[in-house]
Design a protein around this motif. Structure first.
Motif, mmCIF file in Angstrom:
data_model
loop_
_atom_site.group_PDB
_atom_site.id
_atom_site.type_symbol
_atom_site.label_atom_id
_atom_site.label_comp_id
_atom_site.label_asym_id
_atom_site.label_seq_id
_atom_site.Cartn_x
_atom_site.Cartn_y
_atom_site.Cartn_z
ATOM 1 N N ALA A 227 0.820 -1.189 0.064
ATOM 2 C CA ALA A 227 -0.007 -0.004 0.101
ATOM 3 C C ALA A 227 0.836 1.365 -0.006
ATOM 4 C CB ALA A 227 -1.069 -0.159 1.176
ATOM 5 N N THR A 228 1.723 1.399 1.083
ATOM 6 C CA THR A 228 2.583 2.791 0.957
ATOM 7 C C THR A 228 3.456 2.935 -0.437
ATOM 8 O OG1 THR A 228 4.161 1.321 2.201
ATOM 9 C CG2 THR A 228 2.773 2.825 3.237
ATOM 10 N N ALA A 229 3.983 1.945 -1.001
ATOM 11 C CA ALA A 229 4.810 2.264 -2.211
ATOM 12 C C ALA A 229 3.978 2.159 -3.350
ATOM 13 C CB ALA A 229 5.724 1.046 -2.580
ATOM 14 N N TYR A 230 2.506 1.660 -3.470
ATOM 15 C CA TYR A 230 1.725 1.365 -4.597
ATOM 16 C C TYR A 230 1.757 2.422 -5.678
ATOM 17 C CZ TYR A 230 -2.407 0.008 -7.166
ATOM 18 O OH TYR A 230 -3.625 -0.421 -8.294
ATOM 19 N N ASP A 231 1.313 3.639 -5.232
ATOM 20 C CA ASP A 231 1.136 4.423 -6.121
ATOM 21 C C ASP A 231 2.424 5.150 -6.923
ATOM 22 O OD1 ASP A 231 -1.253 4.684 -5.281
ATOM 23 O OD2 ASP A 231 -1.413 6.639 -4.408
ATOM 24 N N ASP A 232 3.441 4.999 -6.002
ATOM 25 C CA ASP A 232 4.840 5.534 -6.642
ATOM 26 C C ASP A 232 5.321 4.498 -7.556
ATOM 27 O OD1 ASP A 232 7.027 7.464 -6.642
ATOM 28 O OD2 ASP A 232 8.123 5.741 -5.735
ATOM 29 N N ASP A 233 5.062 3.259 -6.993
ATOM 30 C CA ASP A 233 5.541 2.057 -8.157
ATOM 31 C C ASP A 233 5.005 2.034 -9.630
ATOM 32 O OD1 ASP A 233 7.178 1.050 -6.430
ATOM 33 O OD2 ASP A 233 6.111 -0.799 -6.284
ATOM 34 N N GLY B 288 4.203 3.961 -15.101
ATOM 35 C CA GLY B 288 3.103 4.591 -15.925
ATOM 36 C C GLY B 288 1.824 4.074 -16.095
ATOM 37 N N TYR B 289 1.388 3.849 -14.918
ATOM 38 C CA TYR B 289 0.006 3.201 -14.756
ATOM 39 C C TYR B 289 -1.170 4.274 -15.220
ATOM 40 C CZ TYR B 289 -3.795 0.518 -12.340
ATOM 41 O OH TYR B 289 -5.170 -0.035 -12.001
ATOM 42 N N ILE B 290 -2.032 3.798 -16.438
ATOM 43 C CA ILE B 290 -2.912 4.630 -16.990
ATOM 44 C C ILE B 290 -4.490 3.808 -17.078
ATOM 45 C CG2 ILE B 290 -1.436 6.221 -18.226
ATOM 46 C CD1 ILE B 290 -2.224 4.451 -20.835
ATOM 47 N N PRO C 290 -24.159 9.210 -6.673
ATOM 48 C CA PRO C 290 -23.073 8.456 -6.178
ATOM 49 C C PRO C 290 -22.428 7.446 -7.182
ATOM 50 C CG PRO C 290 -25.328 8.092 -4.950
ATOM 51 C CD PRO C 290 -25.397 9.320 -6.139
ATOM 52 N N VAL C 291 -21.256 7.031 -7.162
ATOM 53 C CA VAL C 291 -20.562 6.135 -7.868
ATOM 54 C C VAL C 291 -19.953 5.165 -6.828
ATOM 55 C CG1 VAL C 291 -18.576 5.911 -9.376
ATOM 56 C CG2 VAL C 291 -19.885 8.250 -9.404
ATOM 57 N N ILE C 292 -20.079 3.774 -7.193
ATOM 58 C CA ILE C 292 -19.263 2.978 -6.428
ATOM 59 C C ILE C 292 -18.066 2.550 -7.151
ATOM 60 C CG2 ILE C 292 -20.575 0.952 -7.343
ATOM 61 C CD1 ILE C 292 -19.101 1.257 -3.890
ATOM 62 N N ASP C 293 -16.815 2.711 -6.683
ATOM 63 C CA ASP C 293 -15.477 2.475 -7.110
ATOM 64 C C ASP C 293 -15.136 1.068 -6.411
ATOM 65 O OD1 ASP C 293 -12.793 2.295 -7.828
ATOM 66 O OD2 ASP C 293 -12.063 4.165 -6.750
ATOM 67 N N LEU C 294 -15.379 0.017 -7.044
ATOM 68 C CA LEU C 294 -15.208 -1.356 -6.531
ATOM 69 C C LEU C 294 -13.661 -1.563 -6.493
ATOM 70 C CD1 LEU C 294 -18.294 -3.525 -7.556
ATOM 71 C CD2 LEU C 294 -17.769 -2.448 -5.252
ATOM 72 N N ALA C 295 -13.077 -2.418 -5.599
ATOM 73 C CA ALA C 295 -11.780 -2.565 -5.318
ATOM 74 C C ALA C 295 -10.883 -1.204 -5.832
ATOM 75 C CB ALA C 295 -11.096 -3.509 -6.429
ATOM 76 N N CYS C 296 -11.154 -0.225 -4.767
ATOM 77 C CA CYS C 296 -10.878 1.185 -4.861
ATOM 78 C C CYS C 296 -9.170 1.235 -4.808
ATOM 79 C CB CYS C 296 -11.649 2.172 -4.170
ATOM 80 S SG CYS C 296 -11.109 1.693 -2.504
ATOM 81 N N GLY C 297 -8.645 0.135 -3.812
ATOM 82 C CA GLY C 297 -7.332 0.390 -3.595
ATOM 83 C C GLY C 297 -6.880 1.577 -2.916
ATOM 84 N N THR C 298 -5.928 2.290 -3.516
ATOM 85 C CA THR C 298 -5.485 3.751 -2.497
ATOM 86 C C THR C 298 -6.262 4.635 -3.424
ATOM 87 O OG1 THR C 298 -3.763 3.958 -4.528
ATOM 88 C CG2 THR C 298 -3.084 2.653 -2.521
ATOM 89 N N GLY C 299 -7.099 4.634 -4.317
ATOM 90 C CA GLY C 299 -7.828 5.577 -4.757
ATOM 91 C C GLY C 299 -7.527 6.392 -5.802
ATOM 92 N N LEU C 300 -6.686 5.624 -6.727
ATOM 93 C CA LEU C 300 -6.298 6.414 -8.136
ATOM 94 C C LEU C 300 -7.643 6.617 -8.878
ATOM 95 C CD1 LEU C 300 -2.993 4.312 -8.623
ATOM 96 C CD2 LEU C 300 -3.171 6.605 -7.751
ATOM 97 N N VAL C 301 -8.515 5.433 -8.832
ATOM 98 C CA VAL C 301 -9.865 5.855 -9.685
ATOM 99 C C VAL C 301 -10.466 7.116 -9.165
ATOM 100 C CG1 VAL C 301 -11.665 4.754 -10.589
ATOM 101 C CG2 VAL C 301 -9.814 3.476 -10.493
ATOM 102 N N GLY C 302 -10.579 6.857 -7.858
ATOM 103 C CA GLY C 302 -11.251 8.207 -7.191
ATOM 104 C C GLY C 302 -10.679 9.631 -7.420
#
Ligand code: SAM
Length: 213
Positions: A31-37, A43-45, A64-76
């Motif tokens: 989780a802590t390194a996920y966004d940076d990695d 180059g995750y798009i 309302p939108v449901i973001d399923l498996a939202c992870g760290t929130g990159l989709v949000g």
């Protein structure tokens, strides 16, 4: 020449993990390194590709939108940047959810497992987005029904997933079966590469819930 996936990413793509893969523990640790990695190293798009498909279908950005498996929130983050103001997120990993919470853009965050029936009532959400959770060792085609269950009739559903898993697990068979059963309609599937720095094929699945009216 493009890079190759290594470390935590390599462990969740292809078949680099065994049958006892602990997906929750894996993401808690990552989780802590996920966004940076993902963003800087690879180059995750995928969140942007999914949001590009979602936006024309969901014009009322206050719903309302449901973001399923939202992870760290990159989709949000991608939806919030486009003006969506009411985003709920669900994920299995507490570590990933803690990062998502820190963004301050989700109305509600739920720690739940999509391989089981979640606490979300039937048909409550007017739209759904789900990126990166249909992958080897994560969710399979048998879990699509639980995802569809939580949206209203005719709600846009946007899923982005790994293409290798799509082929290996025969997703097309299940996608068509769900359409035949009237659980969704207007199905489309498109190919793209979802990481700029490595070869990583993905499938964008777009449909509307229920039967065509
Ligand atoms: C590759 S990440 C994608 C996260 C985010 N959607 C994104 O695009 O960055 C996959 C996510 O799926 C979640 N996940 C895996 N299996 C799950 C399950 N059974 N129920 C809920 N979430 C799950 C993981 O915890 C992880 O956050």
């Amino acid at each position: 020449m493009k890079k190759k996936a290594q470390g935590a990413l390599a462990a969740v793509t292809g078949t680099d993990h065994g049958p006892d893969f602990d997906v929750e523990g894996h993401y808690d640790t990552w989780a802590t390194a996920y966004d940076d990695d993902l963003l800087n190293e690879y180059g995750y798009i995928a969140p942007r590709i999914a949001a590009d498909a979602f936006e024309p279908l969901v014009q009322d950005k206050t719903q309302p939108v449901i973001d399923l498996a939202c992870g760290t929130g990159l989709v949000g983050r991608e939806l919030n940047r486009r003006g969506y103001t009411c985003i709920d997120g669900l994920d299995l990993s507490k570590g990933m959810l803690t990062k998502a919470e820190g963004l301050g853009i989700y109305r509600e965050l739920m720690q739940e497992d999509l391989t089981r029936r979640t606490s979300i009532q039937d048909g409550v959400y007017p739209s759904l987005i789900c990126v990166g959770s249909f992958a080897s060792g994560h969710l399979g085609p048998e879990h699509l029904r639980e995802i569809i269950r939580v949206v209203r009739p005719n709600a846009p559903i946007v899923i982005y997933m790994n293409a290798e898993h799509f082929d290996v697990k025969d997703f097309p068979g299940t996608l068509n079966k769900l359409e035949d059963e009237g659980l969704w309609h207007g199905l489309s599937v498109e190919d793209s590469n979802y990481m700029n720095q490595i070869d990583r094929r993905g499938k964008l699945i777009v449909a509307r819930s229920g039967r065509a009216t």
